[in-house]
Design a protein around this motif. Structure first.
Motif, PDB file in Angstrom:
ATOM      1  N   LEU A 104       0.850  -1.201   0.000  1.00 45.50           N
ATOM      2  CA  LEU A 104       0.000   0.000   0.000  1.00 45.50           C
ATOM      3  C   LEU A 104       0.878   1.239   0.000  1.00 45.50           C
ATOM      4  O   LEU A 104       1.209   1.778   1.065  1.00 45.50           O
ATOM      5  N   PRO A 105       1.277   1.725  -1.179  1.00 51.94           N
ATOM      6  CA  PRO A 105       2.077   2.954  -1.238  1.00 51.94           C
ATOM      7  C   PRO A 105       1.306   4.153  -0.676  1.00 51.94           C
ATOM      8  O   PRO A 105       0.078   4.121  -0.537  1.00 51.94           O
ATOM      9  N   VAL A 106       2.045   5.206  -0.410  1.00 46.42           N
ATOM     10  CA  VAL A 106       1.440   6.402   0.182  1.00 46.42           C
ATOM     11  C   VAL A 106       0.331   6.953  -0.708  1.00 46.42           C
ATOM     12  O   VAL A 106      -0.738   7.347  -0.214  1.00 46.42           O
ATOM     13  N   GLU A 107       0.563   6.965  -2.005  1.00 48.44           N
ATOM     14  CA  GLU A 107      -0.456   7.510  -2.918  1.00 48.44           C
ATOM     15  C   GLU A 107      -1.748   6.700  -2.848  1.00 48.44           C
ATOM     16  O   GLU A 107      -2.860   7.252  -2.874  1.00 48.44           O
ATOM     17  N   ASP A 108      -1.627   5.380  -2.725  1.00 47.57           N
ATOM     18  CA  ASP A 108      -2.809   4.533  -2.625  1.00 47.57           C
ATOM     19  C   ASP A 108      -3.492   4.707  -1.280  1.00 47.57           C
ATOM     20  O   ASP A 108      -4.725   4.673  -1.184  1.00 47.57           O
ATOM     21  N   TYR A 109      -2.675   4.875  -0.243  1.00 47.18           N
ATOM     22  CA  TYR A 109      -3.235   5.122   1.084  1.00 47.18           C
ATOM     23  C   TYR A 109      -4.116   6.366   1.064  1.00 47.18           C
ATOM     24  O   TYR A 109      -5.219   6.377   1.617  1.00 47.18           O
ATOM     25  N   ARG A 110      -3.656   7.398   0.420  1.00 47.67           N
ATOM     26  CA  ARG A 110      -4.430   8.640   0.365  1.00 47.67           C
ATOM     27  C   ARG A 110      -5.748   8.437  -0.370  1.00 47.67           C
ATOM     28  O   ARG A 110      -6.780   9.002   0.022  1.00 47.67           O
ATOM     29  N   LEU A 111      -5.741   7.640  -1.425  1.00 49.42           N
ATOM     30  CA  LEU A 111      -6.973   7.386  -2.166  1.00 49.42           C
ATOM     31  C   LEU A 111      -8.025   6.701  -1.290  1.00 49.42           C
ATOM     32  O   LEU A 111      -9.210   6.993  -1.381  1.00 49.42           O
ATOM     33  N   LEU A 112      -7.580   5.790  -0.444  1.00 51.36           N
ATOM     34  CA  LEU A 112      -8.510   4.979   0.352  1.00 51.36           C
ATOM     35  C   LEU A 112      -8.886   5.604   1.678  1.00 51.36           C
ATOM     36  O   LEU A 112      -9.930   5.276   2.250  1.00 51.36           O
ATOM     37  N   PHE A 113      -8.070   6.522   2.184  1.00 55.34           N
ATOM     38  CA  PHE A 113      -8.304   7.015   3.538  1.00 55.34           C
ATOM     39  C   PHE A 113      -8.391   8.537   3.655  1.00 55.34           C
ATOM     40  O   PHE A 113      -9.051   9.043   4.566  1.00 55.34           O
ATOM     41  N   ASP A 114      -7.735   9.271   2.774  1.00 55.93           N
ATOM     42  CA  ASP A 114      -7.688  10.726   2.932  1.00 55.93           C
ATOM     43  C   ASP A 114      -8.452  11.484   1.852  1.00 55.93           C
ATOM     44  O   ASP A 114      -8.714  12.672   1.997  1.00 55.93           O
ATOM     45  N   ASP A 115      -8.793  10.854   0.767  1.00 53.34           N
ATOM     46  CA  ASP A 115      -9.434  11.529  -0.358  1.00 53.34           C
ATOM     47  C   ASP A 115     -10.917  11.768  -0.082  1.00 53.34           C
ATOM     48  O   ASP A 115     -11.561  11.006   0.654  1.00 53.34           O
ATOM     49  N   ASP A 116     -11.483  12.824  -0.699  1.00 52.35           N
ATOM     50  CA  ASP A 116     -12.923  13.098  -0.561  1.00 52.35           C
ATOM     51  C   ASP A 116     -13.763  11.950  -1.111  1.00 52.35           C
ATOM     52  O   ASP A 116     -14.913  11.767  -0.703  1.00 52.35           O
ATOM     53  N   ARG A 117     -13.208  11.203  -2.052  1.00 53.19           N
ATOM     54  CA  ARG A 117     -13.926  10.074  -2.646  1.00 53.19           C
ATOM     55  C   ARG A 117     -13.449   8.747  -2.058  1.00 53.19           C
ATOM     56  O   ARG A 117     -13.526   7.701  -2.731  1.00 53.19           O
TER      57      ARG A 117
END
Length: 468
Positions: A409-422
């Motif tokens: 789970l790279p950082v960019e993927d982490y953001r998609l799943l946990f930090d992104d509005d979507r």
């Protein structure tokens, strides 16, 4: 003819959806393609045609009798008008015809109110109220208007469009349902078909067949998918009643992106082949799939993605294997996320890459349990981050093929799943993408009945989450 007279015989499109639908209905009745093609002569002829339809009811005793279509509709459209006065039963057919002719005649210019039309700003020919304007204020309510006003000022062409509106709608169940769009090229054929159906219904015996679930939304979806060109605007569904018993107005909008995407399920082969699977995924025991797809297209657009994912899990729990339709659905699901849900194409690609890694991780175990654990962690209330943290070690030390990315789970993927509005739609897409990748890998899980029951519980929880 004077300019003023010409203006009272020329239809202009305005900002009113009801007037616009009526304008295209007039054009259809006059056998021209666009309201702008209505000459004064054609306009006079078509308004006369509508009047004759009303005059035909003069010999009808009751609305339920043969030939009573427009009398029946008038109680919902034009309450307390000249076609349906309280004393109608005491009037002779000749008297009824005289009143209808008076109602639909062009007012004498000497009696014009000297005010601009509320719709098109041309000289108005009369004050109008609820009798002629659907859901308008009654002209009797003087306290709703400025002193000296007796309702809403309209020119004759604009009020004629309102009279024509029901021709461009479906009249059933005590309500009028119309499809509207600011895309005139789409509105023209949709209204043309509605007029044809209304004219046919006026000649047929009353239809007492109960419509199916979300029949209005389904009709709009069918119109969109049958349209042969690109849609440049969204599609509105207008349902109203102007009767004295029920003042009702409901509008729903199918946005332009989803309308255009639905068209693509007809025009693009790789999407066309998966459409029936998408429809089947939307169904419930009480509602057919295409009807529910139509309803969701007018409502929460994410529900289509969520329901598709939950349906695959439902079927997995029933048969013990992920349905092979997951692969056929992929072009539809990914295009829907990009074109309708506005996910970035690069983000969707990242989720697909992550799903490939997860499929590799989960697919090395023939038991259903690890897959179920992942799905449960991805539900609301689940600890997806904790699951990734525990599995990252397994991935790094034992599972990862040499050709695959070192980090699960790279950082960019982490953001998609946990930090992104979507984040939540991204998680749902990840669930789908993992199932698609497992089908592609021909994963054939084995396990106990209890594990299938666990999957069923997860699917039920996901469905509950989506309905919140």
């Amino acid at each position: 003819m004077t300019d003023a007279f010409e203006q009272q015989h020329q239809v202009l499109l305005t900002a009113s959806p009801l007037q616009r639908v009526g304008a295209f209905a007039l054009a259809t009745l006059a056998k021209v393609d666009h309201p702008g093609q209505l000459t004064a002569e054609r306009f006079t002829t078509v308004t006369g045609t509508m009047t004759r339809h009303l005059l035909a009811t003069a010999d009808v005793a009751k609305a339920a009798d043969a030939g009573g279509f427009w009398l029946s509709a008038s109680y919902m459209l034009w309450p307390n008008s000249k076609i349906n006065p309280t004393a109608r039963g005491k009037q002779s057919p000749a008297g009824r015809r005289e009143l209808i002719m008076q109602w639909r005649a062009v007012p004498d210019p000497a009696d014009w109110p000297g005010a601009p039309c509320a719709y098109c700003d041309r000289p108005a020919c009369k004050w109008f109220g609820k009798v002629d304007i659907p859901l308008g204020a009654s002209s009797e309510h003087r306290n709703t208007t400025a002193p000296g006003h007796e309702g809403t000022p309209l020119c004759y062409p604009c009020v004629a469009c309102l009279w024509a509106f029901p021709y461009g709608a479906q009249l059933s169940g005590g309500r009028a349902t119309a499809i509207h769009s600011w895309d005139d090229v789409f509105l023209a054929p949709v209204t043309r078909l509605a007029v044809q159906r209304t004219l046919a219904a006026a000649q047929a015996p009353p239809n007492k067949t109960k419509p199916g679930p979300y029949a209005r939304e389904l009709a709009a979806l069918s119109a969109v998918r049958a349209y042969g060109q690109r849609l440049h605007s969204g599609v509105e569904l207008i349902v109203l009643s102007n009767s004295n018993k029920e003042q009702f107005l409901r509008t729903q909008e199918m946005s332009q992106p989803i309308a255009q995407w639905l068209r693509s399920t007809v025009t693009e082969p790789n999407r066309r082949t998966g459409y029936q699977a998408l429809v089947a995924a939307q169904a419930t025991k009480a509602v057919p799939g295409e009807a529910f797809l139509a309803k969701r297209a007018f409502g929460d657009s994410t529900a289509i993605l969520f329901r598709t994912t939950a349906n695959l899990l439902d079927r997995f729990s029933a048969k013990g294997a992920i349905p092979v339709e997951a692969m056929g659905l992929a072009p539809l699901v990914y295009s829907y996320c990009i074109e309708v849900l506005n996910m970035d194409e690069k983000d969707v690609a990242r989720i697909q890459d992550l799903a490939r890694r997860l499929a590799t991780l989960l697919g090395q175990d023939s038991r259903r349990g690890p897959f179920t654990t992942f799905m449960r962690a991805n539900a609301k209330g689940g600890n997806l981050y904790g699951w990734f943290r525990s599995q990252s070690v397994e991935w790094l030390l034992k599972t990862r093929p040499d050709k695959m990315q070192r980090t699960l789970l790279p950082v960019e993927d982490y953001r998609l799943l946990f930090d992104d509005d979507r984040a939540w739609p991204h998680r749902r897409l990840l669930v789908f993408a993992v199932m698609e990748a497992l089908v592609e890998d021909n994963w054939q899980p084995k396990g106990s009945t209890e594990e299938l029951e666990d999957i069923a519980d997860v699917a039920a929880n996901l469905a509950d989450d989506d309905n919140e």
